[in-house]
Design a protein around this motif. Structure first.
Motif, PDB file in Angstrom:
ATOM      1  N   ASN A   1       0.869  -1.175   0.000  1.00 46.58           N
ATOM      2  CA  ASN A   1       0.000   0.000   0.000  1.00 46.58           C
ATOM      3  C   ASN A   1       0.900   1.217   0.000  1.00 46.58           C
ATOM      4  OD1 ASN A   1       0.916   0.257   2.629  1.00 46.58           O
ATOM      5  ND2 ASN A   1      -1.006  -0.334   3.576  1.00 46.58           N
ATOM      6  N   GLY A   2       0.348   2.383   0.297  1.00 41.48           N
ATOM      7  CA  GLY A   2       1.142   3.591   0.257  1.00 41.48           C
ATOM      8  C   GLY A   2       2.214   3.659   1.327  1.00 41.48           C
ATOM      9  N   MET A   3       2.166   2.770   2.311  1.00 40.25           N
ATOM     10  CA  MET A   3       3.121   2.804   3.416  1.00 40.25           C
ATOM     11  C   MET A   3       4.149   1.673   3.369  1.00 40.25           C
ATOM     12  SD  MET A   3       2.320   2.818   7.534  1.00 40.25           S
ATOM     13  CE  MET A   3       1.480   4.402   7.433  1.00 40.25           C
ATOM     14  N   TYR A   4       3.713   0.453   3.029  1.00 40.26           N
ATOM     15  CA  TYR A   4       4.576  -0.720   3.176  1.00 40.26           C
ATOM     16  C   TYR A   4       4.964  -1.383   1.850  1.00 40.26           C
ATOM     17  CZ  TYR A   4       3.214  -0.556   8.125  1.00 40.26           C
ATOM     18  OH  TYR A   4       3.003  -0.167   9.420  1.00 40.26           O
ATOM     19  N   SER A   5       6.231  -1.837   1.789  1.00 45.50           N
ATOM     20  CA  SER A   5       6.739  -2.657   0.685  1.00 45.50           C
ATOM     21  C   SER A   5       7.647  -3.730   1.269  1.00 45.50           C
ATOM     22  CB  SER A   5       7.535  -1.815  -0.320  1.00 45.50           C
ATOM     23  OG  SER A   5       6.717  -0.873  -0.961  1.00 45.50           O
ATOM     24  N   THR A   6       7.768  -4.867   0.579  1.00 45.07           N
ATOM     25  CA  THR A   6       8.676  -5.932   1.012  1.00 45.07           C
ATOM     26  C   THR A   6       9.505  -6.417  -0.164  1.00 45.07           C
ATOM     27  OG1 THR A   6       6.940  -7.584   0.645  1.00 45.07           O
ATOM     28  CG2 THR A   6       7.197  -6.748   2.892  1.00 45.07           C
ATOM     29  N   GLN A   7      10.671  -7.026   0.152  1.00 44.19           N
ATOM     30  CA  GLN A   7      11.584  -7.528  -0.881  1.00 44.19           C
ATOM     31  C   GLN A   7      12.128  -8.888  -0.449  1.00 44.19           C
ATOM     32  OE1 GLN A   7      15.137  -5.170  -1.468  1.00 44.19           O
ATOM     33  NE2 GLN A   7      15.309  -5.744  -3.616  1.00 44.19           N
ATOM     34  N   TYR A   8      12.341  -9.771  -1.439  1.00 42.83           N
ATOM     35  CA  TYR A   8      12.752 -11.145  -1.168  1.00 42.83           C
ATOM     36  C   TYR A   8      13.952 -11.454  -2.070  1.00 42.83           C
ATOM     37  CZ  TYR A   8       7.847 -10.800   0.258  1.00 42.83           C
ATOM     38  OH  TYR A   8       6.665 -10.379   0.804  1.00 42.83           O
ATOM     39  N   LEU A   9      15.157 -11.657  -1.443  1.00 45.99           N
ATOM     40  CA  LEU A   9      16.405 -11.773  -2.200  1.00 45.99           C
ATOM     41  C   LEU A   9      16.930 -13.210  -2.290  1.00 45.99           C
ATOM     42  CD1 LEU A   9      18.340  -8.740  -0.614  1.00 45.99           C
ATOM     43  CD2 LEU A   9      16.632  -8.721  -2.437  1.00 45.99           C
ATOM     44  N   HIS A  10      17.879 -13.398  -3.224  1.00 49.99           N
ATOM     45  CA  HIS A  10      18.678 -14.624  -3.388  1.00 49.99           C
ATOM     46  C   HIS A  10      17.859 -15.827  -3.855  1.00 49.99           C
ATOM     47  CE1 HIS A  10      21.560 -12.121  -1.400  1.00 49.99           C
ATOM     48  NE2 HIS A  10      21.000 -12.240  -0.199  1.00 49.99           N
ATOM     49  N   MET A  11      16.806 -15.599  -4.612  1.00 49.60           N
ATOM     50  CA  MET A  11      15.953 -16.694  -5.072  1.00 49.60           C
ATOM     51  C   MET A  11      16.663 -17.597  -6.080  1.00 49.60           C
ATOM     52  SD  MET A  11      12.281 -14.807  -5.686  1.00 49.60           S
ATOM     53  CE  MET A  11      11.203 -14.336  -4.339  1.00 49.60           C
TER      54      MET A  11
END
Length: 430
Positions: free
Chosen positions: A323-333
Motif C-alpha cells: 500500500n502507500g506505506m509498506y513494501s517488502t523484498q525477497y532476495l537470493h531466489m
C-alpha cells in the motif's frame, strides 16, 4: 438444439438474478424513517404557517444576543438561555455560515418566538422563547435509500464513481476498505467494482450524505475481492470487513516469507561487522530465513509486484508494494514465480529459496520498507487482523449469502470516456 438450450439457460439465470434483486430490495426498508411524507410547513416540528419565517445564515460579527435583541426578545430571556442552557446550546459557539431560522409572531411587533440553529444538515437546536424559555436538540425527518453501483474503471477510480453520481465520501470509504489488498495508484483499465450502501435524504428529497459501505466487490487485475462488514465483538464500535471466505481485509503481514522448515540465520542489524571484510561496519537491513534450496517463498501480504529481476548482490529477487506505506523484498531466489505488475495475494508462492547473488548459504533475505525506509519487521508493531472466529463462521457465511447474490447480479455501467463531457453509458452483464 444446443443453441436453443444455451439461450434458455441464460434466460433462466438472468431471471433468477432479477428475482434475487427484487427480493433483496423488498427486504430493505427505510431506517428510522420519521414521517416521510411530512409537508414542508411542519419542518422542525412547527407549523410554519403559524409564524412569519426568516431564514438566514450566521454572518461575521453576528452573535446570538444581538440577533435576539434585533428581533425584540427581552434581555433577561437572552441571559437565561446563555446561562441555563449552555450545555444544550452554547451561544458562544455559533459559527459563521451556519443556517438558522427565526419564527416570528405575525403581529405588528414580529417578535422572535423560536430560534432554530442548524448544527449540520440533519441535526438542529431549538430555542423556544415563548412563555417559559426552553432549548433542546432534534433532527430532521430522514429516510435511507439503498444504492446499487457497479462500474468498470477506464482511467481512475474516482472518475468512474463520479460519472456514476457517487458521493466522493463513498470513494474514500472504498479506498479505506481495500487499502491492504488493492494499490489504488496502480489500478488498470478494466478493473471492476460493485457497491451497496445507503444514501440519506431529508424529508425524502434533500440529499444529506451517505452511510458506510454495506458490501463491495473489487476485481483488480482479474482477482476478485469481496468485502462485507461484520462485527465479531459486541464491544467494538466499528465492524471489520471480511471477504467471502471470512478472511479479514485488514490483512496483517505474515511473520515469515516461508511457511515452515526455516530458521532465522541473521537478524536486521545496522551495527553488524563481518570478519571477512576486516570487521568494517556493514549494516544488514534484512532478516535472513535459512531453508533448503527450492523451499517456496510466499508473499507476506497482498500487493503488486514492482520488481522481479536479477541484480548484483541481491541475486534473483522480487519486490512487492502493499500500500502507500509498506513494501517488502525477497532476495537470493533460485527462481522467481511472478512478473512485474502482477497482483499477488498473501500466501501466494512468488519464488523459491536459492543462493543467487552474495550469499554463503541457501536462504531468503526478507527486507521490509515503511514509508520508504527499511525497518526491522520483527520489531514493527504491524496491524493485526484476525479472520472470523470458527464459532461465528457459519453465521457469517449465512449472513453474507443473500448480499453476495445481490452483488453478483448487478450489471456493470461503463462510460466510454470518464473524462469526456459527452459520455455514453454502456451496460454490461455481470
Amino acid at each position: 438444439m444446443r443453441k436453443y438450450w444455451g439461450i434458455l439457460l441464460i434466460a433462466i439465470i438472468f431471471t433468477c438474478c432479477k428475482e434475487a434483486q427484487e427480493v433483496q430490495k423488498a427486504d430493505v426498508a427505510p431506517v428510522d424513517a420519521l414521517a416521510e411524507d411530512a409537508p414542508v410547513d411542519t419542518q422542525y416540528g412547527f407549523d410554519l404557517e403559524a409564524f412569519k419565517v426568516l431564514k438566514d445564515t450566521i454572518r461575521n460579527g453576528d452573535s446570538f444576543g444581538e440577533l435576539m435583541l434585533k428581533h425584540h426578545v427581552d434581555y433577561p430571556k437572552i441571559v437565561r438561555i446563555a446561562e441555563d442552557y449552555k450545555d444544550t446550546f452554547n451561544v458562544k459557539l455559533i459559527k459563521v455560515g451556519k443556517p438558522y431560522v427565526i419564527l416570528k409572531s405575525k403581529d405588528s411587533l414580529e417578535r422572535a418566538e423560536v430560534f432554530i440553529y442548524e448544527n449540520d444538515r440533519i441535526n438542529y437546536t431549538v430555542v423556544d422563547l415563548r412563555d417559559s424559555v426552553t432549548a433542546y436538540t432534534d433532527k430532521k425527518n430522514v429516510t435511507y435509500r439503498q444504492r446499487e453501483v457497479a462500474g468498470v474503471i477506464q482511467n481512475h477510480l474516482s472518475g468512474a464513481l463520479d460519472t456514476l453520481g457517487v458521493d466522493y465520501a463513498v470513494t474514500i470509504n472504498l479506498s479505506e476498505i481495500y487499502a491492504w489488498t488493492v494499490d489504488f495508484f496502480k489500478l488498470e483499465k478494466g478493473d471492476k467494482f460493485k457497491l451497496l450502501y445507503k444514501e440519506r435524504y431529508i424529508n425524502d428529497s434533500i440529499y444529506a450524505g451517505s452511510e458506510p459501505i454495506e458490501a463491495a466487490y473489487f476485481e483488480h487485475k482479474g482477482v476478485p475481492i469481496y468485502a462485507f462488514p461484520y462485527a465479531t465483538d459486541s464491544l467494538k464500535q466499528m465492524a471489520d470487513y471480511y471477504d467471502d471466505e471470512s478472511n479479514n481485509l485488514r490483512s496483517t503481514f505474515l511473520k515469515a516469507p516461508i511457511k515452515f522448515g526455516y530458521r532465522v540465520s541473521s537478524r536486521y542489524n545496522l551495527k553488524r561487522r563481518i570478519a571477512y571484510y576486516g570487521y568494517k561496519l556493514r549494516p544488514h537491513r534484512g532478516t535472513d530465513y535459512a531453508a533448503p534450496i527450492g523451499t517456496p517463498i510466499i508473499a507476506t501480504a497482498d500487493g503488486t509486484v514492482t520488481e522481479s529481476r536479477r541484480k548484483g548482490g541481491n541475486g534473483k529477487y522480487v519486490k512487492i508494494k502493499h500500500n502507500g506505506m509498506y513494501s517488502t523484498q525477497y532476495l537470493h531466489m533460485k527462481d522467481r514465480n511472478v512478473k512485474k505488475g502482477q497482483f499477488v495475494r498473501q500466501g501466494d508462492v512468488i519464488g523459491w529459496v536459492g543462493m543467487t547473488g552474495n550469499t554463503g548459504g541457501p536462504h531468503v533475505c526478507y527486507r521490509f520498507w515503511k514509508n520508504g525506509v527499511q525497518v526491522d519487521p520483527l520489531r514493527e508493531k504491524l496491524p493485526t487482523a484476525d479472520p472470523i472466529p470458527d464459532t461465528l463462521k457459519t453465521a457469517y457465511l449465512n449472513h453474507i449469502a443473500p448480499i453476495k447474490e445481490q452483488l453478483d447480479c448487478l450489471e456493470y455501467q461503463v462510460w466510454n470516456n470518464e473524462d469526456a463531457g459527452n459520455n455514453k453509458l454502456i451496460t454490461q452483464n455481470p
